[in-house]
Write a protein that holds these residues in place. Sequence first.
Motif, PDB file in Angstrom:
ATOM      1  N   PHE A  64       0.818  -1.213   0.000  1.00 10.01           N
ATOM      2  CA  PHE A  64       0.000   0.000   0.000  1.00 10.01           C
ATOM      3  C   PHE A  64       0.851   1.262   0.000  1.00 10.01           C
ATOM      4  CE2 PHE A  64      -1.927   3.351   2.598  1.00 10.01           C
ATOM      5  CZ  PHE A  64      -2.999   3.681   1.783  1.00 10.01           C
ATOM      6  N   TRP A  65       1.896   1.292   0.851  1.00 11.86           N
ATOM      7  CA  TRP A  65       2.708   2.502   0.964  1.00 11.86           C
ATOM      8  C   TRP A  65       3.483   2.771  -0.317  1.00 11.86           C
ATOM      9  CZ3 TRP A  65       1.451   5.900   4.316  1.00 11.86           C
ATOM     10  CH2 TRP A  65       0.846   5.509   5.500  1.00 11.86           C
ATOM     11  N   GLY A  66       3.927   1.730  -0.995  1.00 15.96           N
ATOM     12  CA  GLY A  66       4.609   1.925  -2.268  1.00 15.96           C
ATOM     13  C   GLY A  66       3.679   2.510  -3.316  1.00 15.96           C
ATOM     14  N   LYS A  67       2.441   2.032  -3.341  1.00 19.69           N
ATOM     15  CA  LYS A  67       1.458   2.581  -4.294  1.00 19.69           C
ATOM     16  C   LYS A  67       1.137   4.033  -3.956  1.00 19.69           C
ATOM     17  CE  LYS A  67      -0.525  -1.915  -5.146  1.00 19.69           C
ATOM     18  NZ  LYS A  67      -1.594  -2.831  -4.835  1.00 19.69           N
ATOM     19  N   LEU A  68       1.050   4.324  -2.663  1.00 15.98           N
ATOM     20  CA  LEU A  68       0.776   5.694  -2.244  1.00 15.98           C
ATOM     21  C   LEU A  68       1.930   6.625  -2.628  1.00 15.98           C
ATOM     22  CD1 LEU A  68      -1.315   7.393  -0.648  1.00 15.98           C
ATOM     23  CD2 LEU A  68       0.107   6.991   1.355  1.00 15.98           C
ATOM     24  N   ILE A  69       3.157   6.183  -2.417  1.00 16.45           N
ATOM     25  CA  ILE A  69       4.319   6.992  -2.792  1.00 16.45           C
ATOM     26  C   ILE A  69       4.371   7.185  -4.304  1.00 16.45           C
ATOM     27  CG2 ILE A  69       6.851   6.964  -2.867  1.00 16.45           C
ATOM     28  CD1 ILE A  69       6.749   5.589  -0.107  1.00 16.45           C
ATOM     29  N   ALA A  70       4.087   6.124  -5.062  1.00 20.09           N
ATOM     30  CA  ALA A  70       4.086   6.243  -6.520  1.00 20.09           C
ATOM     31  C   ALA A  70       3.036   7.238  -6.994  1.00 20.09           C
ATOM     32  CB  ALA A  70       3.847   4.875  -7.156  1.00 20.09           C
ATOM     33  N   ILE A  87      11.519  18.818 -17.256  1.00 24.95           N
ATOM     34  CA  ILE A  87      12.521  17.823 -16.865  1.00 24.95           C
ATOM     35  C   ILE A  87      12.235  17.233 -15.482  1.00 24.95           C
ATOM     36  CG2 ILE A  87      14.987  17.419 -16.479  1.00 24.95           C
ATOM     37  CD1 ILE A  87      14.254  17.861 -19.409  1.00 24.95           C
ATOM     38  N   PRO A  88      11.972  18.057 -14.444  1.00 23.31           N
ATOM     39  CA  PRO A  88      11.639  17.441 -13.146  1.00 23.31           C
ATOM     40  C   PRO A  88      10.362  16.611 -13.193  1.00 23.31           C
ATOM     41  CG  PRO A  88      12.181  19.746 -12.848  1.00 23.31           C
ATOM     42  CD  PRO A  88      12.095  19.502 -14.311  1.00 23.31           C
ATOM     43  N   ALA A  89       9.409  17.026 -14.013  1.00 29.92           N
ATOM     44  CA  ALA A  89       8.160  16.278 -14.112  1.00 29.92           C
ATOM     45  C   ALA A  89       8.395  14.896 -14.721  1.00 29.92           C
ATOM     46  CB  ALA A  89       7.146  17.053 -14.948  1.00 29.92           C
ATOM     47  N   ILE A  90       9.212  14.839 -15.750  1.00 36.69           N
ATOM     48  CA  ILE A  90       9.516  13.542 -16.371  1.00 36.69           C
ATOM     49  C   ILE A  90      10.279  12.658 -15.385  1.00 36.69           C
ATOM     50  CG2 ILE A  90      10.863  12.451 -18.212  1.00 36.69           C
ATOM     51  CD1 ILE A  90      10.096  14.840 -19.970  1.00 36.69           C
ATOM     52  N   PHE A  91      11.227  13.249 -14.649  1.00 39.27           N
ATOM     53  CA  PHE A  91      11.961  12.492 -13.639  1.00 39.27           C
ATOM     54  C   PHE A  91      11.012  11.922 -12.593  1.00 39.27           C
ATOM     55  CE2 PHE A  91      14.108  12.509  -9.494  1.00 39.27           C
ATOM     56  CZ  PHE A  91      15.057  11.538  -9.741  1.00 39.27           C
ATOM     57  N   LEU A  92      10.059  12.723 -12.110  1.00 37.40           N
ATOM     58  CA  LEU A  92       9.126  12.248 -11.091  1.00 37.40           C
ATOM     59  C   LEU A  92       8.214  11.142 -11.626  1.00 37.40           C
ATOM     60  CD1 LEU A  92       8.155  15.510  -9.209  1.00 37.40           C
ATOM     61  CD2 LEU A  92       9.498  13.602  -8.373  1.00 37.40           C
ATOM     62  N   ILE A  93       7.844  11.237 -12.899  1.00 43.69           N
ATOM     63  CA  ILE A  93       7.034  10.158 -13.481  1.00 43.69           C
ATOM     64  C   ILE A  93       7.823   8.854 -13.490  1.00 43.69           C
ATOM     65  CG2 ILE A  93       6.069   9.310 -15.660  1.00 43.69           C
ATOM     66  CD1 ILE A  93       4.907  12.049 -16.105  1.00 43.69           C
ATOM     67  N   PHE A  94       9.091   8.909 -13.911  1.00 46.04           N
ATOM     68  CA  PHE A  94       9.911   7.699 -13.928  1.00 46.04           C
ATOM     69  C   PHE A  94      10.116   7.141 -12.524  1.00 46.04           C
ATOM     70  CE2 PHE A  94      11.772   9.056 -18.174  1.00 46.04           C
ATOM     71  CZ  PHE A  94      11.017   8.124 -18.874  1.00 46.04           C
ATOM     72  N   VAL A  95      10.334   8.011 -11.544  1.00 46.68           N
ATOM     73  CA  VAL A  95      10.497   7.543 -10.170  1.00 46.68           C
ATOM     74  C   VAL A  95       9.191   6.932  -9.674  1.00 46.68           C
ATOM     75  CG1 VAL A  95      10.897   8.280  -7.789  1.00 46.68           C
ATOM     76  CG2 VAL A  95      12.366   9.118  -9.605  1.00 46.68           C
ATOM     77  N   GLY A  96       8.068   7.574  -9.963  1.00 46.71           N
ATOM     78  CA  GLY A  96       6.776   7.050  -9.537  1.00 46.71           C
ATOM     79  C   GLY A  96       6.464   5.696 -10.146  1.00 46.71           C
ATOM     80  N   VAL A  99       8.969   2.907  -8.528  1.00 44.02           N
ATOM     81  CA  VAL A  99       8.962   2.580  -7.098  1.00 44.02           C
ATOM     82  C   VAL A  99       8.513   1.144  -6.860  1.00 44.02           C
ATOM     83  CG1 VAL A  99       7.704   3.038  -4.957  1.00 44.02           C
ATOM     84  CG2 VAL A  99       8.764   4.897  -6.178  1.00 44.02           C
ATOM     85  N   GLY A 100       7.460   0.722  -7.487  1.00 33.25           N
ATOM     86  CA  GLY A 100       6.978  -0.640  -7.271  1.00 33.25           C
ATOM     87  C   GLY A 100       7.712  -1.690  -8.073  1.00 33.25           C
ATOM     88  N   ILE A 101       8.464  -1.265  -9.083  1.00 39.77           N
ATOM     89  CA  ILE A 101       9.123  -2.207  -9.975  1.00 39.77           C
ATOM     90  C   ILE A 101      10.549  -2.516  -9.524  1.00 39.77           C
ATOM     91  CG2 ILE A 101       9.835  -2.553 -12.374  1.00 39.77           C
ATOM     92  CD1 ILE A 101       7.590  -0.691 -13.184  1.00 39.77           C
ATOM     93  N   ILE A 102      11.158  -1.634  -8.749  1.00 35.26           N
ATOM     94  CA  ILE A 102      12.568  -1.782  -8.378  1.00 35.26           C
ATOM     95  C   ILE A 102      12.857  -3.114  -7.668  1.00 35.26           C
ATOM     96  CG2 ILE A 102      14.368  -0.827  -6.880  1.00 35.26           C
ATOM     97  CD1 ILE A 102      13.339   1.948  -7.708  1.00 35.26           C
ATOM     98  N   PRO A 103      12.056  -3.561  -6.677  1.00 42.25           N
ATOM     99  CA  PRO A 103      12.366  -4.867  -6.059  1.00 42.25           C
ATOM    100  C   PRO A 103      12.289  -6.028  -7.048  1.00 42.25           C
ATOM    101  CG  PRO A 103      10.928  -3.622  -4.636  1.00 42.25           C
ATOM    102  CD  PRO A 103      10.997  -2.873  -5.925  1.00 42.25           C
ATOM    103  N   ASP A 104      11.362  -5.968  -8.010  1.00 44.63           N
ATOM    104  CA  ASP A 104      11.291  -7.024  -9.019  1.00 44.63           C
ATOM    105  C   ASP A 104      12.529  -7.030  -9.908  1.00 44.63           C
ATOM    106  OD1 ASP A 104       8.809  -7.859  -8.145  1.00 44.63           O
ATOM    107  OD2 ASP A 104       7.731  -6.501  -9.486  1.00 44.63           O
ATOM    108  N   ILE A 105      13.031  -5.845 -10.242  1.00 44.54           N
ATOM    109  CA  ILE A 105      14.237  -5.755 -11.063  1.00 44.54           C
ATOM    110  C   ILE A 105      15.431  -6.325 -10.301  1.00 44.54           C
ATOM    111  CG2 ILE A 105      15.865  -4.143 -12.124  1.00 44.54           C
ATOM    112  CD1 ILE A 105      13.460  -2.332 -12.706  1.00 44.54           C
TER     113      ILE A 105
END
Length: 114
Positions: A64-70, A87-96, A99-105
């Motif tokens: 839940f918290w990962g989805k909320l942060i994303a 540029i910051p907006a695109i960066f935030l989209i990629f980070v969002g 967030v949930g994909i990083i542990p799978d990677i």
Amino acid sequence: MLRMLYYLLMGQVRSQASAAAVAFALALLLAGLLALSPDLAFAGTGGSEVASWYNDIASALQGFWGKLIAMAFIGFSLVFFKDGAIIPAIFLIFVGLGVGIIPDIVDARFSLTF
């Protein structure tokens, strides 16, 4: 040496040379402590010491918290897009999105045997 450390902490270092001497002395002290206590090193242990931390962080990011942060990152990116900061907006989209994909990677790339 303690007097030099006191002056460094209080912001009363008189020259760059004395600041460098204090930094060198602290680095030497740290190296000595690490040399005398090899049990502080985690090299070659297989990662079992940090397995619980990794599992906690991975489950938090995929829960839940990962989805909320994303969603917060994506919401902030919309605010940045509105203000014209592309540029910051695109960066935030990629980070969002990441967030949930990083542990799978990490799990797919590295075979963690705990």
